[in-house]
Write an enzyme that holds these catalytic residues in place. Structure first.
Site, PDB file in Angstrom:
ATOM      1  N   ASN A   1      73.502  47.340  77.966  1.00  0.00           N
ATOM      2  CA  ASN A   1      72.181  47.987  77.924  1.00  0.00           C
ATOM      3  C   ASN A   1      72.283  49.337  78.647  1.00  0.00           C
ATOM      4  OD1 ASN A   1      69.605  48.860  78.895  1.00  0.00           O
ATOM      5  ND2 ASN A   1      68.766  46.863  78.358  1.00  0.00           N
TER       6      ASN A   1
ATOM      7  N   HIS B   1      69.361  52.773  81.514  1.00  0.00           N
ATOM      8  CA  HIS B   1      69.297  53.528  82.770  1.00  0.00           C
ATOM      9  C   HIS B   1      70.114  54.829  82.757  1.00  0.00           C
ATOM     10  CE1 HIS B   1      66.551  50.717  84.214  1.00  0.00           C
ATOM     11  NE2 HIS B   1      67.397  49.710  84.150  1.00  0.00           N
TER      12      HIS B   1
ATOM     13  N   HIS C   1      66.052  49.611  75.123  1.00  0.00           N
ATOM     14  CA  HIS C   1      64.675  49.108  75.089  1.00  0.00           C
ATOM     15  C   HIS C   1      63.748  50.303  74.891  1.00  0.00           C
ATOM     16  CE1 HIS C   1      61.414  46.535  77.351  1.00  0.00           C
ATOM     17  NE2 HIS C   1      60.977  47.009  76.209  1.00  0.00           N
TER      18      HIS C   1
ATOM     19  N   ARG D   1      60.502  51.293  75.218  1.00  0.00           N
ATOM     20  CA  ARG D   1      59.249  50.806  75.826  1.00  0.00           C
ATOM     21  C   ARG D   1      58.068  51.605  75.296  1.00  0.00           C
ATOM     22  NH1 ARG D   1      60.216  47.597  80.747  1.00  0.00           N
ATOM     23  NH2 ARG D   1      57.955  47.684  80.903  1.00  0.00           N
TER      24      ARG D   1
ATOM     25  N   ARG E   1      59.457  55.242  79.127  1.00  0.00           N
ATOM     26  CA  ARG E   1      59.894  55.689  80.461  1.00  0.00           C
ATOM     27  C   ARG E   1      61.379  56.044  80.506  1.00  0.00           C
ATOM     28  NH1 ARG E   1      59.558  50.157  84.004  1.00  0.00           N
ATOM     29  NH2 ARG E   1      57.419  50.194  83.241  1.00  0.00           N
TER      30      ARG E   1
ATOM     31  N   GLU F   1      65.635  46.417  71.903  1.00  0.00           N
ATOM     32  CA  GLU F   1      64.650  45.596  72.619  1.00  0.00           C
ATOM     33  C   GLU F   1      63.291  46.215  72.438  1.00  0.00           C
ATOM     34  OE1 GLU F   1      65.065  44.977  76.806  1.00  0.00           O
ATOM     35  OE2 GLU F   1      67.124  44.336  76.518  1.00  0.00           O
TER      36      GLU F   1
ATOM     37  N   THR G   1      61.695  44.035  82.678  1.00  0.00           N
ATOM     38  CA  THR G   1      61.098  42.878  82.006  1.00  0.00           C
ATOM     39  C   THR G   1      61.037  41.700  82.973  1.00  0.00           C
ATOM     40  OG1 THR G   1      62.320  43.695  80.099  1.00  0.00           O
ATOM     41  CG2 THR G   1      61.170  41.608  79.827  1.00  0.00           C
TER      42      THR G   1
ATOM     43  N   GLU H   1      67.522  34.920  73.342  1.00  0.00           N
ATOM     44  CA  GLU H   1      68.219  35.427  74.530  1.00  0.00           C
ATOM     45  C   GLU H   1      67.569  34.740  75.725  1.00  0.00           C
ATOM     46  OE1 GLU H   1      69.027  39.627  74.844  1.00  0.00           O
ATOM     47  OE2 GLU H   1      68.971  39.532  77.027  1.00  0.00           O
TER      48      GLU H   1
ATOM     49  N   HIS I   1      69.844  39.489  81.831  1.00  0.00           N
ATOM     50  CA  HIS I   1      68.953  39.947  82.900  1.00  0.00           C
ATOM     51  C   HIS I   1      69.485  39.572  84.285  1.00  0.00           C
ATOM     52  CE1 HIS I   1      65.393  41.536  84.773  1.00  0.00           C
ATOM     53  NE2 HIS I   1      65.066  42.025  83.599  1.00  0.00           N
TER      54      HIS I   1
HETATM   55  N1  PXP Z   1      68.084  41.487  78.264  1.00  0.00           N
HETATM   56  C1  PXP Z   1      66.780  41.849  78.208  1.00  0.00           C
HETATM   57  C2  PXP Z   1      65.918  41.227  77.178  1.00  0.00           C
HETATM   58  C3  PXP Z   1      66.253  42.813  79.108  1.00  0.00           C
HETATM   59  O1  PXP Z   1      64.955  43.151  79.049  1.00  0.00           O
HETATM   60  C4  PXP Z   1      67.135  43.423  80.032  1.00  0.00           C
HETATM   61  C5  PXP Z   1      66.617  44.492  80.934  1.00  0.00           C
HETATM   62  O2  PXP Z   1      66.255  45.621  80.189  1.00  0.00           O
HETATM   63  C6  PXP Z   1      68.480  43.028  80.020  1.00  0.00           C
HETATM   64  C7  PXP Z   1      68.919  42.042  79.148  1.00  0.00           C
HETATM   65  C8  PXP Z   1      69.475  43.636  80.959  1.00  0.00           C
HETATM   66  O3  PXP Z   1      69.107  43.296  82.246  1.00  0.00           O
HETATM   67  P1  PXP Z   1      69.853  44.006  83.476  1.00  0.00           P
HETATM   68  O4  PXP Z   1      69.535  45.464  83.376  1.00  0.00           O
HETATM   69  O5  PXP Z   1      69.236  43.343  84.674  1.00  0.00           O
HETATM   70  O6  PXP Z   1      71.305  43.716  83.313  1.00  0.00           O
END
Ligand code: PXP
Length: 239
Positions: free
Chosen positions: A7, A10, A43, A45, A49, A70, A101, A151, A190
Site C-alpha cells: 500500500n 503514504h 486507497h 479516500r 487526503r 481500496e 481505516t 481481507e 492492517h
Molecule cells: N488493508 C486495508 C483495507 C487498509 O485500509 C490498510 C490501511 O490503508 C491496509 C491494508 C494497510 O495497513 P497498514 O498501512 O497499517 O499496513
C-alpha cells in the site's frame, strides 16, 4: 506462501503535505514491483487526503502487477472504480476524522446497499474484496453479496499484546479457515510490521498480505526497494 501487496498511500501523504509533485507514486510503485511486490494498493479516500484521482488512473495504466483499489461504498468512488477498472477493489468503511481505516466493513449490517455495489463492480470484471473483522457473520455476509475475496482486518491483533493478542490471532485463524472452507480467497492486512509478521503468518490460507505504513516508514532509512524486499523475504522465510 502469501503474496505481498504494498500500500503506497503514504508516499502520496508526503507529497500532499507540501503540495509538491514529488515523491511520485508511480515511481514508488515501480520500486515495489522491482522488489518483488505482487500487487499495489491505493486507497482513494472521499476526502482525497493522500491518493488523488489522477494517481489511480496513472497507476492502472503504468503497472504490470495488479492494482488493488481500496474504496468506500460511495457512489462517486464507485463510478471512478468502474471507469478505471482496476484488477481488484477492496471495499472498506471510511470516516472523515479517522487517522486510518479503523474497523472492518459492517457487511452483515449493510447487505441491502452492499449487494448492488458488489454486483456492479463484478459485472465490470473487477474482483471484489471486503475488508472485514474476523467474524463468521461478516464472512457469511461476504458470501451473501457474492464477494469472492475477504481481507481480514489484522489491526486488533497487531495493536494488542499477550493474551489479548493470542485471542485476536485465534479469531483470525478461525475466520480464515471458515472463509476458505466456503470458497473465499483470504487476504489480510492492517498494522503488519517486521515485528509481528511471523505471528500473522500463523493464519492459514492467506493469499495476499497488504502492508503499507510500516514499509513506507522503513523506507525512510533503507529506501523503498530494500524495505519491500525485507518484508517479502520475511514472509518467504516463515515456514
Ligand atoms: N488493508 C486495508 C483495507 C487498509 O485500509 C490498510 C490501511 O490503508 C491496509 C491494508 C494497510 O495497513 P497498514 O498501512 O497499517 O499496513
Amino acid at each position: 506462501m502469501p503474496k505481498l501487496g504494498v500500500n503506497i498511500d503514504h508516499v502520496a501523504t508526503l507529497r500532499q503535505a507540501r503540495g509538491t509533485v514529488y515523491p511520485s507514486v508511480q515511481d514508488a510503485a515501480a520500486c515495489c514491483e522491482r522488489a518483488g511486490a505482487a500487487g499495489i494498493t491505493v486507497h482513494l479516500r472521499e476526502d482525497r487526503r493522500h491518493i488523488q484521482d489522477a494517481d489511480v488512473y496513472a497507476l492502472q495504466k503504468a503497472l504490470s502487477i495488479p492494482l488493488n483499489l481500496e474504496m468506500a461504498v460511495a457512489e462517486e468512488i464507485v463510478r471512478i472504480a468502474l471507469d478505471v477498472c482496476p484488477v481488484e477493489v477492496c471495499l472498506v468503511p471510511e470516516k472523515r476524522a479517522e487517522l486510518t481505516t479503523e474497523g472492518g466493513l459492517d457487511a452483515a449490517g449493510t447487505l441491502a446497499t452492499l449487494g448492488p455495489v458488489v454486483a456492479r463492480l463484478r459485472d465490470a470484471g473487477i474482483i471484489v474484496s471486503l475488508f472485514i473483522d474476523p467474524d463468521e457473520a461478516q464472512i457469511d455476509a461476504a458470501l451473501a453479496v457474492g464477494a469472492p475475496v475477504v481481507e481480514l482486518h489484522t489491526g486488533c491483533f497487531c495493536d494488542t499484546q499477550g493474551d489479548a493478542a493470542e485471542e485476536e490471532l485465534a479469531r483470525l485463524i478461525q475466520a480464515a479457515k471458515y472463509g476458505a472452507r466456503h470458497g473465499l480467497r483470504i487476504n489480510a492486512g492492517h498494522g503488519i510490521n517486521m515485528g509481528n509478521i511471523a505471528e500473522v503468518m500463523r493464519v492459514p490460507h492467506l493469499d495476499t498480505l497488504n502492508i503499507g505504513h510500516s514499509i513506507i516508514a522503513r523506507a525512510v532509512f533503507v529506501g523503498l526497494e530494500a524495505a519491500v524486499e525485507e518484508m517479502r523475504v520475511a514472509i518467504e522465510s516463515v515456514t
